[in-house]
Design a protein around this motif. Sequence first.
Motif, PDB file in Angstrom:
ATOM      1  N   MET A  98       0.842  -1.205   0.000  1.00  0.00           N
ATOM      2  CA  MET A  98       0.000   0.000   0.000  1.00  0.00           C
ATOM      3  C   MET A  98       0.873   1.249   0.000  1.00  0.00           C
ATOM      4  O   MET A  98       1.824   1.337   0.772  1.00  0.00           O
ATOM      5  CB  MET A  98      -0.907   0.005   1.236  1.00  0.00           C
ATOM      6  N   ARG A  99       0.537   2.208  -0.852  1.00  0.00           N
ATOM      7  CA  ARG A  99       1.335   3.430  -0.951  1.00  0.00           C
ATOM      8  C   ARG A  99       1.196   4.257   0.326  1.00  0.00           C
ATOM      9  O   ARG A  99       0.183   4.212   1.010  1.00  0.00           O
ATOM     10  CB  ARG A  99       0.892   4.252  -2.155  1.00  0.00           C
ATOM     11  N   GLU A 100       2.239   5.039   0.603  1.00  0.00           N
ATOM     12  CA  GLU A 100       2.235   5.874   1.805  1.00  0.00           C
ATOM     13  C   GLU A 100       1.090   6.883   1.778  1.00  0.00           C
ATOM     14  O   GLU A 100       0.464   7.154   2.802  1.00  0.00           O
ATOM     15  CB  GLU A 100       3.578   6.597   1.938  1.00  0.00           C
ATOM     16  N   GLU A 101       0.805   7.442   0.604  1.00  0.00           N
ATOM     17  CA  GLU A 101      -0.291   8.415   0.500  1.00  0.00           C
ATOM     18  C   GLU A 101      -1.629   7.760   0.821  1.00  0.00           C
ATOM     19  O   GLU A 101      -2.475   8.349   1.489  1.00  0.00           O
ATOM     20  CB  GLU A 101      -0.332   9.027  -0.896  1.00  0.00           C
ATOM     21  N   THR A 102      -1.814   6.528   0.355  1.00  0.00           N
ATOM     22  CA  THR A 102      -3.055   5.806   0.648  1.00  0.00           C
ATOM     23  C   THR A 102      -3.198   5.558   2.141  1.00  0.00           C
ATOM     24  O   THR A 102      -4.275   5.712   2.723  1.00  0.00           O
ATOM     25  CB  THR A 102      -3.088   4.465  -0.108  1.00  0.00           C
ATOM     26  N   LYS A 103      -2.093   5.172   2.783  1.00  0.00           N
ATOM     27  CA  LYS A 103      -2.115   4.981   4.234  1.00  0.00           C
ATOM     28  C   LYS A 103      -2.498   6.294   4.938  1.00  0.00           C
ATOM     29  O   LYS A 103      -3.253   6.292   5.918  1.00  0.00           O
ATOM     30  CB  LYS A 103      -0.750   4.518   4.725  1.00  0.00           C
ATOM     31  N   GLY A 104      -1.955   7.401   4.435  1.00  0.00           N
ATOM     32  CA  GLY A 104      -2.256   8.699   5.024  1.00  0.00           C
ATOM     33  C   GLY A 104      -3.718   9.057   4.888  1.00  0.00           C
ATOM     34  O   GLY A 104      -4.347   9.564   5.833  1.00  0.00           O
ATOM     35  N   VAL A 105      -4.295   8.802   3.717  1.00  0.00           N
ATOM     36  CA  VAL A 105      -5.713   9.101   3.496  1.00  0.00           C
ATOM     37  C   VAL A 105      -6.579   8.256   4.434  1.00  0.00           C
ATOM     38  O   VAL A 105      -7.536   8.762   5.050  1.00  0.00           O
ATOM     39  CB  VAL A 105      -6.105   8.832   2.026  1.00  0.00           C
ATOM     40  N   LEU A 106      -6.251   6.965   4.571  1.00  0.00           N
ATOM     41  CA  LEU A 106      -7.016   6.093   5.460  1.00  0.00           C
ATOM     42  C   LEU A 106      -6.916   6.561   6.914  1.00  0.00           C
ATOM     43  O   LEU A 106      -7.911   6.545   7.655  1.00  0.00           O
ATOM     44  CB  LEU A 106      -6.515   4.651   5.334  1.00  0.00           C
ATOM     45  N   ALA A 107      -5.729   6.988   7.324  1.00  0.00           N
ATOM     46  CA  ALA A 107      -5.548   7.485   8.686  1.00  0.00           C
ATOM     47  C   ALA A 107      -6.346   8.765   8.908  1.00  0.00           C
ATOM     48  O   ALA A 107      -6.963   8.960   9.965  1.00  0.00           O
ATOM     49  CB  ALA A 107      -4.067   7.732   8.965  1.00  0.00           C
ATOM     50  N   MET A 108      -6.360   9.631   7.899  1.00  0.00           N
ATOM     51  CA  MET A 108      -7.103  10.886   7.996  1.00  0.00           C
ATOM     52  C   MET A 108      -8.603  10.625   8.094  1.00  0.00           C
ATOM     53  O   MET A 108      -9.299  11.232   8.922  1.00  0.00           O
ATOM     54  CB  MET A 108      -6.792  11.747   6.770  1.00  0.00           C
ATOM     55  N   VAL A 109      -9.093   9.734   7.254  1.00  0.00           N
ATOM     56  CA  VAL A 109     -10.516   9.396   7.291  1.00  0.00           C
ATOM     57  C   VAL A 109     -10.878   8.778   8.642  1.00  0.00           C
ATOM     58  O   VAL A 109     -11.910   9.121   9.234  1.00  0.00           O
ATOM     59  CB  VAL A 109     -10.866   8.423   6.141  1.00  0.00           C
ATOM     60  N   ALA A 110     -10.029   7.886   9.136  1.00  0.00           N
ATOM     61  CA  ALA A 110     -10.284   7.248  10.433  1.00  0.00           C
ATOM     62  C   ALA A 110     -10.348   8.284  11.550  1.00  0.00           C
ATOM     63  O   ALA A 110     -11.237   8.236  12.410  1.00  0.00           O
ATOM     64  CB  ALA A 110      -9.197   6.213  10.731  1.00  0.00           C
ATOM     65  N   ALA A 111      -9.425   9.250  11.539  1.00  0.00           N
ATOM     66  CA  ALA A 111      -9.423  10.298  12.562  1.00  0.00           C
ATOM     67  C   ALA A 111     -10.706  11.113  12.504  1.00  0.00           C
ATOM     68  O   ALA A 111     -11.328  11.395  13.539  1.00  0.00           O
ATOM     69  CB  ALA A 111      -8.208  11.204  12.375  1.00  0.00           C
ATOM     70  N   CYS A 112     -11.128  11.477  11.299  1.00  0.00           N
ATOM     71  CA  CYS A 112     -12.332  12.295  11.143  1.00  0.00           C
ATOM     72  C   CYS A 112     -13.594  11.528  11.524  1.00  0.00           C
ATOM     73  O   CYS A 112     -14.538  12.104  12.072  1.00  0.00           O
ATOM     74  CB  CYS A 112     -12.436  12.806   9.703  1.00  0.00           C
ATOM     75  N   VAL A 113     -13.607  10.226  11.249  1.00  0.00           N
ATOM     76  CA  VAL A 113     -14.753   9.404  11.638  1.00  0.00           C
ATOM     77  C   VAL A 113     -14.846   9.316  13.161  1.00  0.00           C
ATOM     78  O   VAL A 113     -15.935   9.431  13.743  1.00  0.00           O
ATOM     79  CB  VAL A 113     -14.651   7.994  11.013  1.00  0.00           C
ATOM     80  N   VAL A 114     -13.715   9.140  13.819  1.00  0.00           N
ATOM     81  CA  VAL A 114     -13.712   9.097  15.290  1.00  0.00           C
ATOM     82  C   VAL A 114     -14.197  10.422  15.854  1.00  0.00           C
ATOM     83  O   VAL A 114     -15.034  10.455  16.772  1.00  0.00           O
ATOM     84  CB  VAL A 114     -12.303   8.768  15.826  1.00  0.00           C
ATOM     85  N   TRP A 115     -13.699  11.538  15.313  1.00  0.00           N
ATOM     86  CA  TRP A 115     -14.163  12.853  15.774  1.00  0.00           C
ATOM     87  C   TRP A 115     -15.660  13.013  15.535  1.00  0.00           C
ATOM     88  O   TRP A 115     -16.382  13.529  16.385  1.00  0.00           O
ATOM     89  CB  TRP A 115     -13.398  13.960  15.050  1.00  0.00           C
ATOM     90  N   GLY A 116     -16.130  12.577  14.373  1.00  0.00           N
ATOM     91  CA  GLY A 116     -17.550  12.717  14.070  1.00  0.00           C
ATOM     92  C   GLY A 116     -18.432  11.893  14.979  1.00  0.00           C
ATOM     93  O   GLY A 116     -19.489  12.353  15.424  1.00  0.00           O
ATOM     94  N   LEU A 117     -18.000  10.669  15.285  1.00  0.00           N
ATOM     95  CA  LEU A 117     -18.793   9.774  16.131  1.00  0.00           C
ATOM     96  C   LEU A 117     -18.639  10.073  17.616  1.00  0.00           C
ATOM     97  O   LEU A 117     -19.362   9.498  18.436  1.00  0.00           O
ATOM     98  CB  LEU A 117     -18.398   8.320  15.863  1.00  0.00           C
ATOM     99  N   SER A 118     -17.695  10.948  17.966  1.00  0.00           N
ATOM    100  CA  SER A 118     -17.453  11.221  19.387  1.00  0.00           C
ATOM    101  C   SER A 118     -18.670  11.826  20.079  1.00  0.00           C
ATOM    102  O   SER A 118     -18.801  11.714  21.301  1.00  0.00           O
ATOM    103  CB  SER A 118     -16.241  12.145  19.556  1.00  0.00           C
ATOM    104  N   SER A 119     -19.568  12.450  19.298  1.00  0.00           N
ATOM    105  CA  SER A 119     -20.764  13.006  19.934  1.00  0.00           C
ATOM    106  C   SER A 119     -21.619  11.902  20.553  1.00  0.00           C
ATOM    107  O   SER A 119     -22.285  12.118  21.580  1.00  0.00           O
ATOM    108  CB  SER A 119     -21.588  13.812  18.926  1.00  0.00           C
ATOM    109  N   LEU A 120     -21.612  10.714  19.955  1.00  0.00           N
ATOM    110  CA  LEU A 120     -22.328   9.576  20.549  1.00  0.00           C
ATOM    111  C   LEU A 120     -21.771   9.265  21.935  1.00  0.00           C
ATOM    112  O   LEU A 120     -22.519   8.983  22.880  1.00  0.00           O
ATOM    113  CB  LEU A 120     -22.180   8.337  19.655  1.00  0.00           C
ATOM    114  N   TYR A 121     -20.477   9.338  22.040  1.00  0.00           N
ATOM    115  CA  TYR A 121     -19.778   9.028  23.283  1.00  0.00           C
ATOM    116  C   TYR A 121     -20.187  10.013  24.384  1.00  0.00           C
ATOM    117  O   TYR A 121     -20.556   9.607  25.496  1.00  0.00           O
ATOM    118  CB  TYR A 121     -18.281   9.103  23.023  1.00  0.00           C
ATOM    119  N   TYR A 122     -20.126  11.296  24.046  1.00  0.00           N
ATOM    120  CA  TYR A 122     -20.442  12.305  25.061  1.00  0.00           C
ATOM    121  C   TYR A 122     -21.942  12.376  25.338  1.00  0.00           C
ATOM    122  O   TYR A 122     -22.357  12.810  26.422  1.00  0.00           O
ATOM    123  CB  TYR A 122     -19.882  13.659  24.635  1.00  0.00           C
ATOM    124  N   LYS A 123     -22.742  11.936  24.392  1.00  0.00           N
ATOM    125  CA  LYS A 123     -24.185  11.862  24.628  1.00  0.00           C
ATOM    126  C   LYS A 123     -24.490  10.839  25.709  1.00  0.00           C
ATOM    127  O   LYS A 123     -25.384  11.036  26.543  1.00  0.00           O
ATOM    128  CB  LYS A 123     -24.893  11.482  23.326  1.00  0.00           C
TER     129      LYS A 123
END
Length: 319
Positions: free
Chosen positions: A1-26
Motif C-alpha cells: 500500500m502506498r504511503e499516501e493511501t495509508k495517510g488518506v485512510l488514517a485521515m478518514v479514520a481520525a475524522c470518523v472518530v471525531w464525528g462519532l465522538s458526539s455519541l460518546y459524550y451523549k
Amino acid sequence: MREETKGVLAMVAACVVWGLSSLYYKLLSHIPPLEVLSHRTLWSLVFFLIWMGVKGRLRDMPGALSSKSQAVWVMAAAAAITVNWFVFIYSVQSGHALEASLGYYIFPLVAVALGATVLHEKLSRLQWIAVALAVVAVLLLTIGLGVPPWISLLVAGSFGSYGLIKRKVHAGPVASTAAEVMCLLPLSSLYLWGVYTQGWTGLTGRSSPASFGSDLSDTVMLMTSGVLTGLPLVMFSYAGKRVSYATQGLLQYVNPTIQFALATALYGEPFTRWHAVAFPLIWGGLALYSVATLRNARDQGRRRARSASAVAASGATKI
C-alpha cells in the motif's frame, strides 16, 4: 500500500472518530460537562505520556516549553482548545449538536478569515466569496432564530484561534498537545478534587452523581476519553506527513457531516427553515473554498515542476 493511501485512510479514520465522538459524550449526558472535560484532560495526558514513552519521544514534550515565549503560546493554545472541548461537550449534552456541526463546517472559512486579518494572507476571489457566504449564513440564523448561533461561533472561533496559535509552537502536534494538557492538569485536578470531596457543581449548576469510581461503565468511559482524544490526533499527525494539505482540508468535512447526520437523524434536534437556508450557504462556501484550495495546490505543483525542469535543464547545459 502506498504511503499516501495509508495517510488518506488514517485521515478518514481520525475524522470518523471525531464525528462519532458526539455519541460518546451523549452517553455521558448525566455527568456535568465540566467534570467530563476535566477527566478528558487528565486521561488525555495519561494517553500522551504512554504513547510518547512507547515511541521514545518523552524528551520532545519539554521542548514545547523550552522558553518563556513558547510556554506562553502553549498556555494560550491550551486555553483555546479547552474552550473548544467544553463547548462541544456541552452542545452534545444539551441538545445543540447541530450547532456544533455548523461550527466545524464554518471553521475552515474562519481560518481563512483569520489568515487574512491576522497574518495578512492574500485571499483569492473565491475565498472571499466563501467567507462572505458564511457571514450571510450566520446573519440569517441570527435574524431567524432571534439570537446569534453562539455555540457554532464559539466552536469555529476557538478552533480557528487554536490553529493560529499552534503556528507559534515549535514542537510537533502530539508533543505540543501533551504540553497543553499538562498545563491544564492543575486546574482539572483541582476541579475533580472539589467535585468528589467538596461537592462542587459545574457551570450548569448540576451536582455530580460521583459516578467515577462507583459506576464501572462511567468510570471506564471517562478514562477512555483520553484515548478518544489522543488517538485521532496521532492518526491526524501520521496523515499530515503523507497527504497534501488540500486533501486534508477536503477530508476534514467528514467530521461535521457525521455530526450533522447524528444530530438530525438520531438525536432528533430541530432543523428549522432557517437552518435549511444557512447550511446550504455554508456548504456552497465550502465548495468554493475547496475549489480555491485545489487550484492553489495545482498551481504550486506546476511551479515546482517548472522549477525542477529548469534546474535539470541548467545542469544538462553545464554538462
